[in-house]
Write a protein that holds these residues in place. Sequence first.
Motif, PDB file in Angstrom:
ATOM      1  N   HIS A  28      -4.960   5.812   3.098  1.00 40.00           N
ATOM      2  CA  HIS A  28      -5.308   5.736   4.527  1.00 40.00           C
ATOM      3  C   HIS A  28      -4.892   7.047   5.197  1.00 40.00           C
ATOM      4  CE1 HIS A  28      -5.694   3.528   8.416  1.00 40.00           C
ATOM      5  NE2 HIS A  28      -4.612   4.209   8.787  1.00 40.00           N
TER       6      HIS A  28
ATOM      7  N   ASP B  57       0.876  -1.177   0.000  1.00 39.69           N
ATOM      8  CA  ASP B  57       0.000   0.000   0.000  1.00 39.69           C
ATOM      9  C   ASP B  57       0.909   1.222   0.000  1.00 39.69           C
ATOM     10  OD1 ASP B  57      -1.866   1.966   0.283  1.00 39.69           O
ATOM     11  OD2 ASP B  57      -3.020   0.932   1.834  1.00 39.69           O
TER      12      ASP B  57
ATOM     13  N   CYS C  92      -8.477   4.463  -5.490  1.00 38.48           N
ATOM     14  CA  CYS C  92      -8.582   3.967  -4.115  1.00 38.48           C
ATOM     15  C   CYS C  92      -9.970   3.365  -3.878  1.00 38.48           C
ATOM     16  CB  CYS C  92      -8.390   5.112  -3.111  1.00 38.48           C
ATOM     17  SG  CYS C  92      -6.995   6.174  -3.469  1.00 38.48           S
ATOM     18  N   PRO C  93     -10.106   2.490  -2.863  1.00 39.68           N
ATOM     19  CA  PRO C  93     -11.403   1.838  -2.616  1.00 39.68           C
ATOM     20  C   PRO C  93     -12.560   2.807  -2.394  1.00 39.68           C
ATOM     21  CG  PRO C  93      -9.680   0.745  -1.386  1.00 39.68           C
ATOM     22  CD  PRO C  93      -9.044   1.964  -1.994  1.00 39.68           C
TER      23      PRO C  93
ATOM     24  N   SER D 129      -4.435   1.913  -4.198  1.00 39.50           N
ATOM     25  CA  SER D 129      -3.921   2.020  -2.822  1.00 39.50           C
ATOM     26  C   SER D 129      -4.994   2.635  -1.936  1.00 39.50           C
ATOM     27  CB  SER D 129      -2.621   2.804  -2.769  1.00 39.50           C
ATOM     28  OG  SER D 129      -2.689   3.912  -3.592  1.00 39.50           O
ATOM     29  N   SER D 130      -4.726   2.718  -0.633  1.00 39.02           N
ATOM     30  CA  SER D 130      -5.840   3.075   0.268  1.00 39.02           C
ATOM     31  C   SER D 130      -6.012   4.573   0.485  1.00 39.02           C
ATOM     32  CB  SER D 130      -5.639   2.409   1.630  1.00 39.02           C
ATOM     33  OG  SER D 130      -4.511   2.966   2.286  1.00 39.02           O
TER      34      SER D 130
ATOM     35  N   THR E  51      -2.513  -4.278  -6.553  1.00 41.67           N
ATOM     36  CA  THR E  51      -2.341  -4.147  -5.097  1.00 41.67           C
ATOM     37  C   THR E  51      -0.903  -4.384  -4.649  1.00 41.67           C
ATOM     38  OG1 THR E  51      -2.940  -6.465  -4.723  1.00 41.67           O
ATOM     39  CG2 THR E  51      -4.730  -4.838  -4.558  1.00 41.67           C
TER      40      THR E  51
ATOM     41  N   THR F  33      -8.633  -2.581   5.065  1.00 42.72           N
ATOM     42  CA  THR F  33      -9.792  -3.079   4.310  1.00 42.72           C
ATOM     43  C   THR F  33      -9.535  -3.115   2.793  1.00 42.72           C
ATOM     44  OG1 THR F  33     -10.635  -0.826   4.606  1.00 42.72           O
ATOM     45  CG2 THR F  33     -11.601  -2.543   5.979  1.00 42.72           C
ATOM     46  N   ARG F  34      -8.447  -2.489   2.323  1.00 39.59           N
ATOM     47  CA  ARG F  34      -8.191  -2.377   0.879  1.00 39.59           C
ATOM     48  C   ARG F  34      -8.172  -3.737   0.178  1.00 39.59           C
ATOM     49  NH1 ARG F  34      -2.784  -1.893  -2.434  1.00 39.59           N
ATOM     50  NH2 ARG F  34      -2.022  -3.205  -0.728  1.00 39.59           N
TER      51      ARG F  34
ATOM     52  N   GLY G  62      -8.299   3.031   5.871  1.00 38.75           N
ATOM     53  CA  GLY G  62      -8.546   2.047   4.801  1.00 38.75           C
ATOM     54  C   GLY G  62      -7.411   1.073   4.522  1.00 38.75           C
ATOM     55  N   VAL G  63      -6.294   1.188   5.274  1.00 35.42           N
ATOM     56  CA  VAL G  63      -5.153   0.310   4.937  1.00 35.42           C
ATOM     57  C   VAL G  63      -5.490  -1.167   5.176  1.00 35.42           C
ATOM     58  CG1 VAL G  63      -3.973   0.462   7.206  1.00 35.42           C
ATOM     59  CG2 VAL G  63      -2.621   0.160   5.128  1.00 35.42           C
TER      60      VAL G  63
END
Length: 489
Positions: A322, A59, A270-271, A319-320, A379, A359-360, A356-357
């Motif tokens: 986060h 990430d 990102c998600p 990536s997240s 990913t 849950t990604r 979010g790190v």
Amino acid sequence: MYDLVITNGLCVTASDVAPLDIAIQGEKIALLASSGSLSNQGKRVIDADGGYVMPGGIDCHVHLQEPSLFGKGTSADDYESGTRSAIAGGNTTIVTFAPVQKDTGSTPLGVVRETRALTDGQCYCDFSFHVLLATASPQALQEFPKLREEGISSVKIYMTYEALKLNDGDILSVLLAARKNKILTLVHAENGEVLEWLTNQLEAAELFAPKYHSHSRPPILEAEATNRAIALSALIANTPILLVHVSDIGATARIRDAQTQGQPIFAETCPQYLFLTRDDLDKPGFEGAKCVCSPPPRDKTDQAAIWAGLQNGTFAILSSDHCPFRYDDAIAGKKTCITESHPLGQFKYIPNGLPGVETRMPLALSAEKLTLTKLVQVTSTNAAKLYGLYPRKGALIPGVSDADLTIWYPGKLEDLTIRNAMLHHNTDYTPYEGQRVGNWPRYTIIRGRVVWDRDNGGVVGRKGYGRFIRRDAAVDVWEEVREFDLEML
Ligand code: URP
Ligand code: ZN
Ligand code: ZN
């Protein structure tokens, strides 16, 4: 005997899917062999039971312990909690930010050293930093060669936020210096002046609620800045850039178009742009603040365009971003923007960013919209290539790659629902609360050590095991890039 053998798994890399056993010696991948052939050749053997076994998640967009961008508010995660959350979500390496601030006398080399001090003895996974550049001063740019010597090969710049924004001339100066030193420039593309004007209009109309964050940054503002960043890259003879956290269909189309013309334009999404929409900012009361990030989540049509962009390669990286702030926290979190005169806060002061790190990877796998090889590309492997970690990271090459692996459960976990209580970050919410996922990392292995074992202790790694990883120039990016000359214009 090998130190560790993973047997009976379905091995997935950026290019192949095959039933293979993996032998690990010390910190490295030692051998890939036919399935079951190594099952009695390890001092320790993990039976992957038919589950996917992949290069560990990378990430490369994580914010930890950065000074606030918004006056008030402090990141909820430090290097300890952020990297703990990372391994529980299947990540083996993260790339965070070392911020050079405007007019403070901070320098790229100085902030890299300061940020390294924050990581001392704290990290559960391997890590590196992008330098976050809020200045294009000659002093800052002349440190670029030294950055490369220190193992840093990327910088991030912003086209918005008063505290960070670079104007077009500054951006050109950064691109020129980055090009000379094979440093990849990450760009946060939103038009800061338009954003400020719209924010003032909304405030004058007394529209302060969280949902107006989205009105203050409509898609056209991102598409315009994306277009401008691409034009500036072209002006400096096609200097490679990477557009981060792309959220909307217009920006995606512009990026795709530039790529089709052969420009070295790379992109990340990102998600939050795949699983949230602007409706999530319009929840009752102040709840919408949980999903305030920049750019904001968009519409279903944008979501579809972003998925398509991952599938067709427009986006190299998922990536997240986060960047967590506690929700129910008026001292350091989202509620710092609430005052007596503004009981629902003022959107312009809500600290931007989401956790979010962790849950990604589960969200990305569970959506079942990407082939398995594409999932590994976006990913892990592409990030390793673009950020100069490859083939040590993001690959499973015997004798070369670190033994960094994410192992999933076989089949689907039918009753797995994301709840904040099961996560390992230091935040009091997840924007994905209640979202069903079909799988979760069962084991995370870093340089041969099991650091996450979901069924037997959870986080079993040691704080401080994570190492700073020196990065090289991006792979396959700089070969065509020649020295820039004004005669070229
Ligand atoms: O809202 C966001 N994305 N916060 C993190 C800062 C950034 O620009 O990436
Ligand atoms: Zn950004
Ligand atoms: Zn970010």
